[in-house]
Design a protein around this motif. Sequence first.
Motif, PDB file in Angstrom:
ATOM      1  N   ALA A  69      34.799  54.112  12.771  1.00 28.18           N
ATOM      2  CA  ALA A  69      35.424  54.475  14.047  1.00 28.18           C
ATOM      3  C   ALA A  69      36.137  55.823  13.939  1.00 28.18           C
ATOM      4  CB  ALA A  69      36.408  53.386  14.478  1.00 28.18           C
ATOM      5  N   GLN A  70      36.772  56.086  12.806  1.00 31.28           N
ATOM      6  CA  GLN A  70      37.448  57.372  12.615  1.00 31.28           C
ATOM      7  C   GLN A  70      36.444  58.525  12.623  1.00 31.28           C
ATOM      8  OE1 GLN A  70      39.388  56.503   8.902  1.00 31.28           O
ATOM      9  NE2 GLN A  70      41.305  55.874   9.892  1.00 31.28           N
ATOM     10  N   ILE A  71      35.352  58.370  11.915  1.00 31.12           N
ATOM     11  CA  ILE A  71      34.321  59.418  11.879  1.00 31.12           C
ATOM     12  C   ILE A  71      33.672  59.559  13.252  1.00 31.12           C
ATOM     13  CG2 ILE A  71      32.112  60.094  10.851  1.00 31.12           C
ATOM     14  CD1 ILE A  71      34.575  60.396   8.989  1.00 31.12           C
ATOM     15  N   ASP A  72      33.406  58.439  13.910  1.00 25.68           N
ATOM     16  CA  ASP A  72      32.801  58.490  15.249  1.00 25.68           C
ATOM     17  C   ASP A  72      33.707  59.182  16.256  1.00 25.68           C
ATOM     18  OD1 ASP A  72      30.524  57.266  14.352  1.00 25.68           O
ATOM     19  OD2 ASP A  72      31.031  55.271  15.135  1.00 25.68           O
ATOM     20  N   CYS A  73      35.027  59.038  16.100  1.00 29.44           N
ATOM     21  CA  CYS A  73      35.973  59.718  16.996  1.00 29.44           C
ATOM     22  C   CYS A  73      35.865  61.236  16.859  1.00 29.44           C
ATOM     23  CB  CYS A  73      37.406  59.288  16.702  1.00 29.44           C
ATOM     24  SG  CYS A  73      37.872  57.767  17.511  1.00 29.44           S
ATOM     25  N   ILE A  74      35.533  61.692  15.687  1.00 29.26           N
ATOM     26  CA  ILE A  74      35.364  63.137  15.473  1.00 29.26           C
ATOM     27  C   ILE A  74      34.012  63.600  15.997  1.00 29.26           C
ATOM     28  CG2 ILE A  74      35.166  64.938  13.713  1.00 29.26           C
ATOM     29  CD1 ILE A  74      37.100  63.154  12.003  1.00 29.26           C
ATOM     30  N   THR A  75      32.956  62.887  15.621  1.00 31.68           N
ATOM     31  CA  THR A  75      31.608  63.348  15.965  1.00 31.68           C
ATOM     32  C   THR A  75      31.273  63.184  17.445  1.00 31.68           C
ATOM     33  OG1 THR A  75      30.658  61.203  15.332  1.00 31.68           O
ATOM     34  CG2 THR A  75      30.715  62.935  13.638  1.00 31.68           C
ATOM     35  N   VAL A  76      31.944  62.252  18.127  1.00 30.03           N
ATOM     36  CA  VAL A  76      31.641  62.047  19.539  1.00 30.03           C
ATOM     37  C   VAL A  76      31.995  63.280  20.376  1.00 30.03           C
ATOM     38  CG1 VAL A  76      33.800  60.983  20.308  1.00 30.03           C
ATOM     39  CG2 VAL A  76      31.659  60.292  21.364  1.00 30.03           C
ATOM     40  N   PHE A  77      32.930  64.087  19.904  1.00 31.06           N
ATOM     41  CA  PHE A  77      33.268  65.300  20.644  1.00 31.06           C
ATOM     42  C   PHE A  77      32.106  66.292  20.670  1.00 31.06           C
ATOM     43  CE2 PHE A  77      37.591  63.748  19.857  1.00 31.06           C
ATOM     44  CZ  PHE A  77      38.049  63.757  21.165  1.00 31.06           C
ATOM     45  N   PHE A  78      31.300  66.314  19.608  1.00 36.31           N
ATOM     46  CA  PHE A  78      30.101  67.149  19.610  1.00 36.31           C
ATOM     47  C   PHE A  78      29.107  66.637  20.656  1.00 36.31           C
ATOM     48  CE2 PHE A  78      31.679  67.710  15.222  1.00 36.31           C
ATOM     49  CZ  PHE A  78      31.863  69.085  15.249  1.00 36.31           C
ATOM     50  N   LEU A  79      28.966  65.311  20.725  1.00 38.67           N
ATOM     51  CA  LEU A  79      28.075  64.708  21.717  1.00 38.67           C
ATOM     52  C   LEU A  79      28.567  64.982  23.134  1.00 38.67           C
ATOM     53  CD1 LEU A  79      25.667  62.929  22.498  1.00 38.67           C
ATOM     54  CD2 LEU A  79      27.176  60.942  22.199  1.00 38.67           C
ATOM     55  N   ILE A  80      29.869  64.828  23.359  1.00 39.55           N
ATOM     56  CA  ILE A  80      30.428  65.063  24.696  1.00 39.55           C
ATOM     57  C   ILE A  80      30.251  66.521  25.101  1.00 39.55           C
ATOM     58  CG2 ILE A  80      32.608  65.148  25.978  1.00 39.55           C
ATOM     59  CD1 ILE A  80      33.392  62.536  24.486  1.00 39.55           C
ATOM     60  N   THR A  81      30.468  67.436  24.159  1.00 38.07           N
ATOM     61  CA  THR A  81      30.264  68.865  24.450  1.00 38.07           C
ATOM     62  C   THR A  81      28.809  69.141  24.794  1.00 38.07           C
ATOM     63  OG1 THR A  81      32.059  69.455  22.949  1.00 38.07           O
ATOM     64  CG2 THR A  81      30.507  71.200  23.521  1.00 38.07           C
ATOM     65  N   TYR A  82      27.902  68.605  23.985  1.00 41.77           N
ATOM     66  CA  TYR A  82      26.468  68.788  24.215  1.00 41.77           C
ATOM     67  C   TYR A  82      26.062  68.228  25.583  1.00 41.77           C
ATOM     68  CZ  TYR A  82      21.442  68.091  23.647  1.00 41.77           C
ATOM     69  OH  TYR A  82      20.092  68.078  23.826  1.00 41.77           O
ATOM     70  N   LEU A  83      26.518  67.016  25.892  1.00 40.74           N
ATOM     71  CA  LEU A  83      26.166  66.405  27.176  1.00 40.74           C
ATOM     72  C   LEU A  83      26.777  67.154  28.349  1.00 40.74           C
ATOM     73  CD1 LEU A  83      26.435  62.636  26.215  1.00 40.74           C
ATOM     74  CD2 LEU A  83      24.347  63.917  26.739  1.00 40.74           C
ATOM     75  N   GLY A  84      27.977  67.697  28.163  1.00 42.09           N
ATOM     76  CA  GLY A  84      28.601  68.505  29.220  1.00 42.09           C
ATOM     77  C   GLY A  84      27.782  69.750  29.530  1.00 42.09           C
ATOM     78  N   ILE A  85      27.314  70.426  28.481  1.00 43.77           N
ATOM     79  CA  ILE A  85      26.466  71.612  28.662  1.00 43.77           C
ATOM     80  C   ILE A  85      25.140  71.223  29.298  1.00 43.77           C
ATOM     81  CG2 ILE A  85      25.202  73.428  27.434  1.00 43.77           C
ATOM     82  CD1 ILE A  85      27.591  73.411  25.403  1.00 43.77           C
ATOM     83  N   MET A  86      24.564  70.108  28.841  1.00 39.72           N
ATOM     84  CA  MET A  86      23.303  69.634  29.429  1.00 39.72           C
ATOM     85  C   MET A  86      23.473  69.291  30.913  1.00 39.72           C
ATOM     86  SD  MET A  86      20.523  68.880  27.283  1.00 39.72           S
ATOM     87  CE  MET A  86      19.917  67.326  27.854  1.00 39.72           C
ATOM     88  N   LEU A  87      24.584  68.642  31.243  1.00 40.20           N
ATOM     89  CA  LEU A  87      24.827  68.271  32.637  1.00 40.20           C
ATOM     90  C   LEU A  87      25.006  69.510  33.505  1.00 40.20           C
ATOM     91  CD1 LEU A  87      25.173  66.003  34.668  1.00 40.20           C
ATOM     92  CD2 LEU A  87      27.600  65.933  34.089  1.00 40.20           C
ATOM     93  N   TYR A  88      25.701  70.497  32.993  1.00 40.59           N
ATOM     94  CA  TYR A  88      25.875  71.752  33.734  1.00 40.59           C
ATOM     95  C   TYR A  88      24.510  72.397  34.010  1.00 40.59           C
ATOM     96  CZ  TYR A  88      27.118  76.577  34.773  1.00 40.59           C
ATOM     97  OH  TYR A  88      27.211  77.808  35.358  1.00 40.59           O
ATOM     98  N   GLY A  89      23.675  72.474  32.990  1.00 42.72           N
ATOM     99  CA  GLY A  89      22.334  73.061  33.164  1.00 42.72           C
ATOM    100  C   GLY A  89      21.457  72.233  34.084  1.00 42.72           C
ATOM    101  N   ALA A  90      21.529  70.912  33.948  1.00 42.14           N
ATOM    102  CA  ALA A  90      20.714  70.035  34.798  1.00 42.14           C
ATOM    103  C   ALA A  90      21.165  70.127  36.255  1.00 42.14           C
ATOM    104  CB  ALA A  90      20.814  68.592  34.306  1.00 42.14           C
TER     105      ALA A  90
END
Length: 167
Positions: free
Chosen positions: A90-111
């Motif tokens: 859970a600790q590692i996932d809390c860090i790595t999920v921010f990369f996913l959220i950033t990626y999805l935010g950029i994807m959503l903006y482009g979409a």
Amino acid sequence: MNLARRFVKIVDTINYRIGRVVMYGIFVMVGVLLWSSISKTFFLPSLWTLEVAQFCMVAYYILGGPYSIQMGSNVRMDLFYGEWSDRRKAQIDCITVFFLITYLGIMLYGAWDSTAYSLQYNERSPTAWRPYLWPIKVTMCIGIFLMLLQAISELIKDIFKIKGVAL
């Protein structure tokens, strides 16, 4: 805390139900591709089958992505991860999920931008069949948005797990 619990429950319920329905989309794709094979063998080839199969596949994996994240069936590097405790995961996932959220935010903006363009100019595919592209682009926006919500839900679950609080 109650607001976070309600958010997780609502997002998880929506994505679970959509995922369970979309999972049967594989049969739609099989049907379209089967018709494509039959029509090419016995009749005139259909112009629409390849693109409909592609559109179905996009809807299948974009709308199924949040369900996959929720079920934990997404791909992970298990070399170290598999040996860790649930709290460490859970600790590692809390860090790595921010990369996913950033990626999805950029994807959503482009979409979103691409969908707006497609709607404004009635964009069509450059193939012989020439379907409108906005329906699949709207589907992509919805799927990416749901995946973003599911990533936030997973972050909240991980924070609760780290704190030792039951969800």
